[in-house]
Motif scaffolding. Sequence first.
Motif, PDB file in Angstrom:
ATOM      1  N   HIS A  92     -26.158  26.901 113.342  1.00 17.54           N
ATOM      2  CA  HIS A  92     -26.713  26.661 112.002  1.00 17.54           C
ATOM      3  C   HIS A  92     -28.223  26.814 111.927  1.00 17.54           C
TER       4      HIS A  92
ATOM      5  N   CYS B 177     -22.153  30.091 104.814  1.00 13.81           N
ATOM      6  CA  CYS B 177     -22.163  28.695 105.240  1.00 13.81           C
ATOM      7  C   CYS B 177     -22.192  27.785 104.012  1.00 13.81           C
TER       8      CYS B 177
ATOM      9  N   HIS C  18     -25.675  25.943 104.214  1.00 10.90           N
ATOM     10  CA  HIS C  18     -26.959  26.634 104.283  1.00 10.90           C
ATOM     11  C   HIS C  18     -26.949  28.061 103.745  1.00 10.90           C
TER      12      HIS C  18
ATOM     13  N   CYS D 135     -27.599  30.798 107.099  1.00 11.61           N
ATOM     14  CA  CYS D 135     -27.946  30.425 108.475  1.00 11.61           C
ATOM     15  C   CYS D 135     -27.273  31.435 109.418  1.00 11.61           C
TER      16      CYS D 135
HETATM   17 ZN   LIG Z   1     -25.099  26.597 108.302  1.00 11.07          ZN
END
Ligand SMILES: [Zn+2]
Length: 303
Positions: free
Chosen positions: A164, A180, A183, A186
Amino acid sequence: MKNNNQLYGGIEGGGTKFVCAVGTEPNDIRAEAQFRTTTPQETMAQAVDFFKQQESSFGKLASIGFACFGPLDPNPSSPTYGHVLPTPKPGWSNANVLGVLCSAFDIPIAFDTDVNGAALGELNWGKGQGLDTFIYLTVGTGIGGGVFVERKLLHGLLHPEMGHIPLQHDKTKDPFDGVCPFHGDCFEGLASGVAIEKRWGQPGSTLPPEHPAWDLEADYISRALATYAYTISPQRIIIGGGVGQLLHLLPRIQKKTYEIINGYIQSPAILEDIENYIVNPELGNLSGVLGALALAKQALLEN
Ligand SMILES: [Zn+2]
C-alpha cells in the motif's frame, strides 16, 4: 527432548483458497488438502477437520502454523490477537480465526501473515537461507510483503503493508485510477492482478509478454523495490505470486530497479549481482504452505 517423529501442521490461509498440510519439510509432506475460502466458520471448520483426521492417522501434531491473509492482528498481547481485521472480504472482518484452532487443539499454534510465513519458508528451505535481512513480496491478486530483519520477522504496530505504499503515478502515461478501496493508486491499486485486469479489460494470464501491460507492471514493481531497498536495506528481495513469478517479468524488474537506484546503493549485491538480488522464490507456489510449517516449527521452539 526433541522427538524426531513429530509432525507439524501448516495452514496457508489465502483470500481465495486455504491449503493445509502435515509434514516436517519440503520433502516430507505427509498429507495435503485445499479448499475454497468461503465463510470463516465453514473454512476454519474444514481446516480443523483436516488436522483431526491427520491426527487419527499420524498421532498428535507437535504444533500448528497458521499463515493467514490480512490485515490481521499478530500481536499475542493484544485483545484482538488472532483476528482478521476489517477487510473488504465479506464475512471475514473481525473473525477470530485463531480462536477456532485454539479451542480445537491443545498444542502451540503460531499465527502470522501469509507473507511473513512465506518469508520464513524461504529462510528455512529456499532463497532466504543464510540471510539476516530480506523481503518476500507477493504480487498476485493482491500485493503484500513479509519482512525478515536482523533475524526476526518484522511486526511493529501490526505488520508491514508493503503493497500500500504510494508510488509515482504518471497519469499521462497511465490514466488508470487504480483499484485500492482505501488509496486508489497505491502500489497494489496500480499493479495487482486485479488492477491489471481492470486496466486492460482482460486478465494478466491472457496478455502476451510483448503487451505494454508488462513494461508498465515492471516499472511499478521496480519503483516499489527501490523504495524497499532504500528503507529496509534487504540483502535480497524475493518476488512470488502469480504475477511476480512470470518468467518474462523478472529480468525487466531487475533491469529497471537497477536503473532507478542508479548506483546510489554502493553494494556489489546491487551493482554487480542484481540477478541474485531480485529473485523468484525457491519454493514457488509451495512457499505459503511450507511457510506455515516453518511457523509451526518456530512455535515449538518458542514454547
Ligand atoms: Zn492501498
